[in-house]
Write a protein that holds these residues in place. Structure first.
Motif, mmCIF file in Angstrom:
data_model
loop_
_atom_site.group_PDB
_atom_site.id
_atom_site.type_symbol
_atom_site.label_atom_id
_atom_site.label_comp_id
_atom_site.label_asym_id
_atom_site.label_seq_id
_atom_site.Cartn_x
_atom_site.Cartn_y
_atom_site.Cartn_z
ATOM 1 N N VAL A 140 40.431 42.118 62.622
ATOM 2 C CA VAL A 140 39.748 42.904 61.588
ATOM 3 C C VAL A 140 40.200 42.400 60.235
ATOM 4 O O VAL A 140 41.399 42.388 59.927
ATOM 5 N N HIS A 141 39.226 41.996 59.419
ATOM 6 C CA HIS A 141 39.505 41.426 58.105
ATOM 7 C C HIS A 141 38.805 42.292 57.050
ATOM 8 O O HIS A 141 37.583 42.405 57.052
ATOM 9 N N VAL A 142 39.607 42.915 56.174
ATOM 10 C CA VAL A 142 39.060 43.756 55.110
ATOM 11 C C VAL A 142 39.317 43.055 53.785
ATOM 12 O O VAL A 142 40.453 42.661 53.491
ATOM 13 N N LEU A 166 44.489 43.019 55.616
ATOM 14 C CA LEU A 166 44.006 43.614 54.375
ATOM 15 C C LEU A 166 44.247 42.581 53.291
ATOM 16 O O LEU A 166 45.359 42.402 52.795
ATOM 17 N N ASP A 167 43.191 41.886 52.916
ATOM 18 C CA ASP A 167 43.270 40.639 52.168
ATOM 19 C C ASP A 167 42.748 40.818 50.744
ATOM 20 O O ASP A 167 41.526 40.886 50.529
ATOM 21 N N GLN A 168 43.679 40.931 49.774
ATOM 22 C CA GLN A 168 43.296 41.095 48.370
ATOM 23 C C GLN A 168 42.258 42.213 48.228
ATOM 24 O O GLN A 168 41.281 42.094 47.504
ATOM 25 N N VAL A 169 42.497 43.307 48.915
ATOM 26 C CA VAL A 169 41.508 44.376 48.992
ATOM 27 C C VAL A 169 41.867 45.518 48.044
ATOM 28 O O VAL A 169 43.047 45.831 47.856
ATOM 29 N N ASN A 170 40.862 46.107 47.458
ATOM 30 C CA ASN A 170 41.018 47.353 46.722
ATOM 31 C C ASN A 170 40.647 48.461 47.691
ATOM 32 O O ASN A 170 39.480 48.722 47.943
#
Length: 471
Positions: A140-142, A166-170
């Motif tokens: 899972v990539h957010v 959780l990749d550079q996610v806001n």
């Protein structure tokens, strides 16, 4: 409710069902059902919520498998929400067309080296339940912006990348619960950069997320593995605050430089990773169990922490840390002769350590003393710290020193037991005091069975020793 068979899907594991499944998503009226079968796809299935409206994709109780034989995610949930979770920030179309996209009861299997599981971007209330993802890169990539994500009762197993990224996610309001995340090469849950608030990781089994089960595909990493963790939070360029890690089993295969839980904060601001509670977990079998760097406001309490190669807890350049009521040591199944437990605070301030039970190796006199990890001087090490309070701890079987206090200020050690319980004592010194000490108090401690000195260090005006029992 629309069966994908009505849109031409075969579900035989051989035919390319990409177009049929995409047709069902676009024109199936929102409820897309995959009956029992194997659905081979060769490109991502795009769930564009602004166009297709509310969507629920179901695999009828886990009987459907989607085989991703192309590059990218099997499912890509895309929304247009740009605000936060405040009801006043929602555009009408979000509630009308985009809220709560759901994927339930589906297995996703990778059949391409660059296949991924699910990607989430710009959505509100994305919900993943009873989803199994294996053999992909990232399960899972957010990325970018998302709000109110629920991941529950899922299985992310044996992936070459990350379980949940959780990749550079806001991202605000995210719960990862009751799931099994294991054997992912680059970590179980990995956070890199971004802005994250209100993250709960609870009730999961997160284990063996290292190179070990992927050695055949990545032989170069066997001797030089990438530094990773079961839960890895790196916000050198971001902030992650307001979170809990509770009631999980977090275990791994010992890997050089690896951790069960690792926080890395920003260089210029020491409050970008913090306001966290780590409680009620079973944490074990790694190089360092819990490793915090430049963290702020973290409470570590009520955990069983065991089987470290180097240290149980390493806190460096951090502040406002509470470590209380944890049990640190070995289990009888994990080589009780290995000297590997311990706690180290370095360049940290305003910290409280209380109610710990720490026990090091139990040596067999017939086989000699156990080896001491490189770089470790004492079972508990306080180095260049200010305003630390260590109280009510049991520190057993330290090798070669029970507790070391070096270059510390305004530090209190009170009502602790530093004792070698082994048949043949190996603790040379119970408490060693080194360097520049200012307003350091050691009081009402029991320090027993040191082979050389109970308390070592030249007394001076910056140190107060009182009411200690030494034998």
């Amino acid at each position: 409710m629309s069966s994908v068979f009505d849109f031409g899907a075969m579900g035989d594991g051989q035919s390319d069902d990409t177009d049929a499944l995409q047709h069902a998503i676009n024109d199936g009226g929102g409820s897309v059902v995959l009956p029992r079968g194997d659905y081979r796809i060769t490109r991502p299935l795009i769930v564009d919520l602004a166009k297709v409206g509310r969507v629920a994709i179901s695999g009828t109780g886990g009987l459907a498998k989607v085989i991703m034989a192309g590059v990218g995610p099997a499912f890509f949930l895309v929304g247009t929400h740009e605000g936060n979770a405040d009801p006043l920030n929602f555009k009408p179309q979000i509630w009308q067309k985009e809220r709560m996209p759901t994927i339930d009861g589906i297995e996703i299997e990778g059949a391409h080296p660059e296949a991924d599981g699910i990607r989430i971007q710009g959505t509100m209330q994305s919900t993943l339940t009873r989803v199994a993802i294996r053999g992909v890169r990232t399960a899972v990539h957010v990325s970018r912006r998302a709000r109110n994500i629920l991941i529950d009762a899922c299985h992310f197993f044996h992936n070459t990348g990350i379980g949940v990224h959780l990749d550079q996610v806001n991202l605000h309001q995210c719960i990862i619960s009751d799931s099994h995340i294991s054997y992912c090469r680059l970590g179980g849950i990995r956070i890199e950069g971004g802005e994250i608030r209100n993250l709960q990781i609870t009730g999961n089994d997160i284990e063996y997320n290292t190179i070990r089960s992927h050695a055949a595909k990545f032989p170069a990493e066997v001797d030089a593995p990438l530094s990773t963790a079961e839960i890895y939070i790196d916000v050198q360029n971001g902030s992650v605050r307001e979170g809990t890690i509770s009631s999980n089993t977090i275990q791994a295969t010992i890997t050089k430089g690896g951790s069960n839980i690792r926080f890395i904060g920003a260089v210029e601001k020491d409050d970008q990773v913090g306001f966290w509670t780590i409680s009620g977990n079973l944490i074990g079998n790694q190089d360092t169990n819990i490793h915090l760097t430049r963290a702020w406001g973290v409470v570590i309490t009520g955990n069983q922490i065991y089987g470290a190669e180097t240290r149980n807890v390493l806190i460096e350049r951090s502040r406002n840390i509470v470590v209380s009521g944890n049990m640190l040591g070995h289990t009888s199944d994990f080589n009780p002769r290995v000297t590997a437990t311990g706690v180290r605070f370095e360049d940290s301030h305003d910290c409280l350590v209380s109610g710990l039970q720490i026990q090091d190796a139990q040596a067999d006199t017939k086989t000699g003393p156990p080896p001491v990890p490189k770089g470790r001087q004492a079972l508990v090490e306080l180095i260049r710290c200010q305003r630390l309070n260590v109280t009510g701890c049991q520190i057993f079987d330290g090798t070669p020193i029970g507790m070391l206090v070096e270059d510390c200020r305004e530090t209190t050690i009170n009502n602790c037991q530093i004792i070698d319980q082994r048949e043949t004592p190996l603790m040379e010194k119970g408490l060693e005091l080194r360097g520049a000490l200012e307003h350091v108090i050691v009081s009402s401690c029991q320090i027993r069975r040191a082979t050389q000195q109970a308390i070592s260090g030249t007394p001076h005006e910056g140190l107060t020793l009182m009411n200690n029992v030494t034998t």
